[in-house]
Design a protein around this motif. Sequence first.
Motif, PDB file in Angstrom:
ATOM      1  N   LEU A  78       0.819  -5.013  -0.801  1.00 39.36           N
ATOM      2  CA  LEU A  78       0.779  -5.643  -1.843  1.00 39.36           C
ATOM      3  C   LEU A  78       1.487  -5.149  -3.258  1.00 39.36           C
ATOM      4  O   LEU A  78       1.075  -4.532  -3.099  1.00 39.36           O
ATOM      5  N   ARG A  79       2.077  -6.220  -3.976  1.00 38.12           N
ATOM      6  CA  ARG A  79       2.175  -5.131  -5.705  1.00 38.12           C
ATOM      7  C   ARG A  79       1.279  -6.201  -6.383  1.00 38.12           C
ATOM      8  O   ARG A  79       1.413  -7.705  -6.460  1.00 38.12           O
ATOM      9  N   VAL A  80       0.210  -5.296  -7.014  1.00 39.78           N
ATOM     10  CA  VAL A  80      -0.740  -6.011  -7.574  1.00 39.78           C
ATOM     11  C   VAL A  80      -0.010  -6.458  -9.027  1.00 39.78           C
ATOM     12  O   VAL A  80       0.775  -5.870  -9.471  1.00 39.78           O
ATOM     13  N   GLY A  81      -0.187  -8.057  -9.205  1.00 33.76           N
ATOM     14  CA  GLY A  81       0.105  -7.972 -10.394  1.00 33.76           C
ATOM     15  C   GLY A  81      -0.791  -8.034 -11.504  1.00 33.76           C
ATOM     16  O   GLY A  81      -1.230  -7.094 -11.896  1.00 33.76           O
ATOM     17  N   GLY A  82      -0.072  -8.138 -12.569  1.00 30.26           N
ATOM     18  CA  GLY A  82      -0.649  -7.652 -14.149  1.00 30.26           C
ATOM     19  C   GLY A  82      -1.366  -8.813 -14.659  1.00 30.26           C
ATOM     20  O   GLY A  82      -2.070  -9.226 -13.301  1.00 30.26           O
ATOM     21  N   PRO A  83      -1.875  -8.362 -15.994  1.00 27.63           N
ATOM     22  CA  PRO A  83      -3.388  -9.400 -15.713  1.00 27.63           C
ATOM     23  C   PRO A  83      -3.123 -10.994 -16.260  1.00 27.63           C
ATOM     24  O   PRO A  83      -4.024 -11.393 -15.645  1.00 27.63           O
ATOM     25  N   ARG A  84      -2.398 -11.666 -15.955  1.00 27.91           N
ATOM     26  CA  ARG A  84      -1.814 -13.000 -16.226  1.00 27.91           C
ATOM     27  C   ARG A  84      -2.430 -13.080 -14.220  1.00 27.91           C
ATOM     28  O   ARG A  84      -2.269 -14.633 -14.189  1.00 27.91           O
ATOM     29  N   VAL A  85      -1.810 -12.895 -13.988  1.00 24.32           N
ATOM     30  CA  VAL A  85      -2.044 -12.826 -12.619  1.00 24.32           C
ATOM     31  C   VAL A  85      -3.553 -12.582 -11.721  1.00 24.32           C
ATOM     32  O   VAL A  85      -3.890 -13.354 -10.704  1.00 24.32           O
ATOM     33  N   GLY A  86      -4.273 -11.147 -12.102  1.00 27.69           N
ATOM     34  CA  GLY A  86      -5.653 -11.066 -12.308  1.00 27.69           C
ATOM     35  C   GLY A  86      -5.283 -10.476 -10.315  1.00 27.69           C
ATOM     36  O   GLY A  86      -6.767 -11.187 -10.206  1.00 27.69           O
ATOM     37  N   HIS A  87      -5.628  -9.855 -10.242  1.00 24.11           N
ATOM     38  CA  HIS A  87      -5.403  -9.737  -8.651  1.00 24.11           C
ATOM     39  C   HIS A  87      -6.871  -9.090  -8.556  1.00 24.11           C
ATOM     40  O   HIS A  87      -7.116  -8.327  -8.984  1.00 24.11           O
ATOM     41  N   ARG A  88      -7.201  -9.637  -7.267  1.00 22.82           N
ATOM     42  CA  ARG A  88      -9.097  -9.463  -7.662  1.00 22.82           C
ATOM     43  C   ARG A  88      -9.214  -8.935  -5.477  1.00 22.82           C
ATOM     44  O   ARG A  88      -8.498 -10.228  -5.154  1.00 22.82           O
ATOM     45  N   ILE A  89     -10.002  -8.722  -5.061  1.00 20.36           N
ATOM     46  CA  ILE A  89     -10.468  -8.826  -4.194  1.00 20.36           C
ATOM     47  C   ILE A  89     -12.594  -8.703  -4.340  1.00 20.36           C
ATOM     48  O   ILE A  89     -13.066  -8.582  -5.104  1.00 20.36           O
ATOM     49  N   GLU A  90     -12.651  -9.877  -3.707  1.00 20.51           N
ATOM     50  CA  GLU A  90     -14.270 -10.583  -3.684  1.00 20.51           C
ATOM     51  C   GLU A  90     -14.928  -9.883  -1.914  1.00 20.51           C
ATOM     52  O   GLU A  90     -14.697 -10.401  -0.782  1.00 20.51           O
ATOM     53  N   THR A  95     -17.257  -8.082  -7.109  1.00 19.48           N
ATOM     54  CA  THR A  95     -15.682  -8.522  -7.589  1.00 19.48           C
ATOM     55  C   THR A  95     -14.574  -6.992  -7.833  1.00 19.48           C
ATOM     56  O   THR A  95     -15.686  -5.504  -8.579  1.00 19.48           O
ATOM     57  N   TYR A  96     -13.805  -6.498  -6.817  1.00 20.42           N
ATOM     58  CA  TYR A  96     -13.687  -5.258  -7.249  1.00 20.42           C
ATOM     59  C   TYR A  96     -11.560  -5.888  -8.441  1.00 20.42           C
ATOM     60  O   TYR A  96     -10.767  -6.573  -7.244  1.00 20.42           O
ATOM     61  N   ASP A  97     -11.434  -5.630  -9.227  1.00 20.74           N
ATOM     62  CA  ASP A  97     -10.086  -5.636  -9.942  1.00 20.74           C
ATOM     63  C   ASP A  97      -9.097  -4.532  -9.643  1.00 20.74           C
ATOM     64  O   ASP A  97      -8.976  -3.200  -9.915  1.00 20.74           O
ATOM     65  N   LEU A  98      -8.441  -5.438  -8.874  1.00 20.23           N
ATOM     66  CA  LEU A  98      -7.439  -3.967  -8.562  1.00 20.23           C
ATOM     67  C   LEU A  98      -6.334  -4.269  -9.515  1.00 20.23           C
ATOM     68  O   LEU A  98      -5.232  -3.741  -9.630  1.00 20.23           O
ATOM     69  N   THR A  99      -6.161  -5.493 -10.008  1.00 19.55           N
ATOM     70  CA  THR A  99      -4.728  -5.591 -11.304  1.00 19.55           C
ATOM     71  C   THR A  99      -5.303  -4.275 -12.839  1.00 19.55           C
ATOM     72  O   THR A  99      -4.845  -3.198 -12.730  1.00 19.55           O
ATOM     73  N   ALA A 100      -6.862  -4.201 -12.414  1.00 21.56           N
ATOM     74  CA  ALA A 100      -7.402  -3.029 -13.239  1.00 21.56           C
ATOM     75  C   ALA A 100      -6.614  -1.319 -13.437  1.00 21.56           C
ATOM     76  O   ALA A 100      -6.973  -0.767 -14.218  1.00 21.56           O
ATOM     77  N   ARG A 101      -6.440  -1.362 -11.895  1.00 17.54           N
ATOM     78  CA  ARG A 101      -6.860   0.085 -10.922  1.00 17.54           C
ATOM     79  C   ARG A 101      -5.530  -0.066 -10.877  1.00 17.54           C
ATOM     80  O   ARG A 101      -4.893   1.019 -11.133  1.00 17.54           O
ATOM     81  N   ALA A 102      -4.725  -0.795 -10.917  1.00 17.02           N
ATOM     82  CA  ALA A 102      -3.022  -0.583 -10.014  1.00 17.02           C
ATOM     83  C   ALA A 102      -1.906  -2.039 -10.430  1.00 17.02           C
ATOM     84  O   ALA A 102      -0.939  -1.876 -10.155  1.00 17.02           O
ATOM     85  N   ALA A 103      -2.470  -3.007 -11.148  1.00 18.23           N
ATOM     86  CA  ALA A 103      -1.664  -3.585 -11.868  1.00 18.23           C
ATOM     87  C   ALA A 103       0.423  -2.556 -11.882  1.00 18.23           C
ATOM     88  O   ALA A 103       0.326  -1.889 -12.195  1.00 18.23           O
ATOM     89  N   GLY A 104       1.057  -3.242 -11.151  1.00 20.59           N
ATOM     90  CA  GLY A 104       2.663  -2.990 -11.529  1.00 20.59           C
ATOM     91  C   GLY A 104       2.664  -2.178  -9.872  1.00 20.59           C
ATOM     92  O   GLY A 104       4.293  -1.961  -9.728  1.00 20.59           O
ATOM     93  N   ALA A 105       2.371  -2.107  -9.523  1.00 18.63           N
ATOM     94  CA  ALA A 105       1.689  -1.283  -8.435  1.00 18.63           C
ATOM     95  C   ALA A 105       2.285  -1.607  -7.079  1.00 18.63           C
ATOM     96  O   ALA A 105       1.193  -3.050  -6.665  1.00 18.63           O
ATOM     97  N   ARG A 106       2.532  -0.815  -5.835  1.00 23.48           N
ATOM     98  CA  ARG A 106       2.713  -1.707  -4.756  1.00 23.48           C
ATOM     99  C   ARG A 106       1.448  -0.746  -3.460  1.00 23.48           C
ATOM    100  O   ARG A 106       1.018   0.116  -4.122  1.00 23.48           O
ATOM    101  N   VAL A 107       0.274  -1.600  -3.007  1.00 19.20           N
ATOM    102  CA  VAL A 107      -0.763  -0.919  -2.493  1.00 19.20           C
ATOM    103  C   VAL A 107      -0.994  -1.604  -1.193  1.00 19.20           C
ATOM    104  O   VAL A 107       0.049  -2.255  -0.585  1.00 19.20           O
ATOM    105  N   ILE A 108      -1.319  -0.710  -0.564  1.00 12.08           N
ATOM    106  CA  ILE A 108      -1.504  -1.186   1.276  1.00 12.08           C
ATOM    107  C   ILE A 108      -3.379  -1.404   1.207  1.00 12.08           C
ATOM    108  O   ILE A 108      -3.535  -0.519   1.383  1.00 12.08           O
TER     109      ILE A 108
END
Length: 113
Positions: A78-90, A95-108
Amino acid sequence: MPRGGGWCLEWAHSVTGGAVADCFVNADGRMVLDRSYLHDYAAGLGEVPGRGHVVAAPGGGYWIEGIDEPVPGDALPLRVGGPRVGHRIEAGGQTYDLTARAAGARVILRLTE
């Protein structure tokens, strides 16, 4: 995630801003895409024969239920989106805020038990 447990990756569509979600389960140690939420029928979205069925969601939008598609290698790049996209896991009421942790980064995202 324990066997039988589930979680959803949620975000806002990058063009429309509408809600989107992909929900997964741990099916006997395998990461499986179980269902997806889409805020509207847009180009290329909707029911695909043999890949689940569409049901109306309370409050609008729709779910594609019963997708039952294993994720290769039990790992989701996953390429984590910025605040406008707001990727998160429920998961499990958390709730785990992926954007706060890794915006713009590629994560697996990997399934672990």
